[in-house]
Enzyme design. Sequence first.
Site, PDB file in Angstrom:
ATOM      1  N   GLY A  45       0.560  -1.323   0.401  1.00 44.85           N
ATOM      2  CA  GLY A  45      -0.050   0.317  -0.377  1.00 44.85           C
ATOM      3  C   GLY A  45       0.775   0.943   0.198  1.00 44.85           C
ATOM      4  O   GLY A  45       2.570   1.312   0.135  1.00 44.85           O
ATOM      5  N   GLN A  50       2.686  10.010   1.420  1.00 45.78           N
ATOM      6  CA  GLN A  50       4.505   9.622   1.960  1.00 45.78           C
ATOM      7  C   GLN A  50       5.221   9.926   0.376  1.00 45.78           C
ATOM      8  O   GLN A  50       6.166   9.657   0.506  1.00 45.78           O
ATOM      9  CB  GLN A  50       3.878   8.337   1.735  1.00 45.78           C
ATOM     10  CG  GLN A  50       3.841   7.225   3.047  1.00 45.78           C
ATOM     11  CD  GLN A  50       3.299   5.684   2.802  1.00 45.78           C
ATOM     12  OE1 GLN A  50       2.854   5.754   1.906  1.00 45.78           O
ATOM     13  NE2 GLN A  50       4.622   5.178   3.784  1.00 45.78           N
ATOM     14  N   CYS A  98       6.823  -0.022   7.339  1.00 45.18           N
ATOM     15  CA  CYS A  98       6.051   1.014   6.927  1.00 45.18           C
ATOM     16  C   CYS A  98       7.008   1.616   6.077  1.00 45.18           C
ATOM     17  O   CYS A  98       8.422   1.526   5.953  1.00 45.18           O
ATOM     18  CB  CYS A  98       5.541   1.715   7.370  1.00 45.18           C
ATOM     19  SG  CYS A  98       4.974   3.965   6.328  1.00 45.18           S
ATOM     20  N   HIS A 140      -3.993   0.561   7.719  1.00 41.76           N
ATOM     21  CA  HIS A 140      -2.598   1.739   7.901  1.00 41.76           C
ATOM     22  C   HIS A 140      -2.681   2.744   6.749  1.00 41.76           C
ATOM     23  O   HIS A 140      -1.959   3.525   7.279  1.00 41.76           O
ATOM     24  CB  HIS A 140      -1.603  -0.052   7.424  1.00 41.76           C
ATOM     25  CG  HIS A 140      -0.079   1.051   7.234  1.00 41.76           C
ATOM     26  ND1 HIS A 140       0.725   0.635   8.428  1.00 41.76           N
ATOM     27  CD2 HIS A 140       0.348   1.461   6.727  1.00 41.76           C
ATOM     28  CE1 HIS A 140       1.798   1.106   7.963  1.00 41.76           C
ATOM     29  NE2 HIS A 140       1.581   2.200   7.914  1.00 41.76           N
ATOM     30  N   GLU A 141      -2.767   2.091   5.835  1.00 40.53           N
ATOM     31  CA  GLU A 141      -3.078   3.744   4.891  1.00 40.53           C
ATOM     32  C   GLU A 141      -3.114   4.653   4.956  1.00 40.53           C
ATOM     33  O   GLU A 141      -3.273   6.370   4.679  1.00 40.53           O
ATOM     34  CB  GLU A 141      -2.880   2.778   2.714  1.00 40.53           C
ATOM     35  CG  GLU A 141      -2.429   1.807   2.783  1.00 40.53           C
ATOM     36  CD  GLU A 141      -0.774   2.384   3.036  1.00 40.53           C
ATOM     37  OE1 GLU A 141      -0.415   3.274   2.373  1.00 40.53           O
ATOM     38  OE2 GLU A 141      -0.447   1.151   2.994  1.00 40.53           O
ATOM     39  N   HIS A 144      -2.079   7.277   7.696  1.00 39.84           N
ATOM     40  CA  HIS A 144      -1.600   8.295   7.329  1.00 39.84           C
ATOM     41  C   HIS A 144      -1.835   9.731   6.770  1.00 39.84           C
ATOM     42  O   HIS A 144      -1.227  10.251   6.541  1.00 39.84           O
ATOM     43  CB  HIS A 144      -0.710   7.819   6.061  1.00 39.84           C
ATOM     44  CG  HIS A 144       0.178   6.421   6.116  1.00 39.84           C
ATOM     45  ND1 HIS A 144       2.108   6.834   6.377  1.00 39.84           N
ATOM     46  CD2 HIS A 144       0.768   5.450   5.513  1.00 39.84           C
ATOM     47  CE1 HIS A 144       2.439   6.058   6.406  1.00 39.84           C
ATOM     48  NE2 HIS A 144       1.777   5.164   5.944  1.00 39.84           N
TER      49      HIS A 144
HETATM   50 NI    NI Z   1       2.609   3.166   6.082  1.00 41.66          NI
END
Ligand code: NI
Length: 188
Positions: A45, A50, A98, A140-141, A144
């Site tokens: 992902g 990011q 990550c 998880h994404e 972000h």
């Molecule tokens: Ni991550």
Amino acid sequence: MVYPILAYGHRNLRKIAEDIDRNYPGLEDLIANMFETMYETSGVGLAAPQVNRQIRLFVVDASPFAEEDAAAKDFKRVFINARILEEYGEEKNFDEGCLSVPGIRGEVLRPSIIKMEYLDENFEKHTDEFSGMPARVIQHEYDHLEGILFVDHFSNLRKMRIKKKLTNISKGDVQVDYRMIFPKKKKR
Ligand code: NI
């Protein structure tokens, strides 16, 4: 095009990402490049923050987990303007990592089912329930987009134990085989 990844400690990883509309400049290329970047760095992902875009966009390809979870097979998706509506089900631990925090892994406890509203790459609206590995990667994404990193979920003890490693990452003192953008060094 493979983008460089923002490293732990970069303040742009801590911003709340904003919604976009279909006129967002270069969106199609951005999505294609994010997939390319994710595959190049062996991620499952990748969230726009990011790659230094503070927008509510992330891409997922959970298929490497297909053996442990059939739901992950061919699970390749684009999520735009996502909002998690509900999280429920049994809380489970899973070992996460990550791209922004290289060299660190650790178990994170998360509810096993999520209900989420989002747009796909054609700006079609969906309200779907996800569980298993797809839910895990999405959670998880999604974090972000909210300026949250998986290590934030660690216990205080575990946070203490990785403190030095995190400091080293933020200084660029880390072995990594993809390009990263490290926080600007403070001027003396
Ligand atoms: Ni991550």
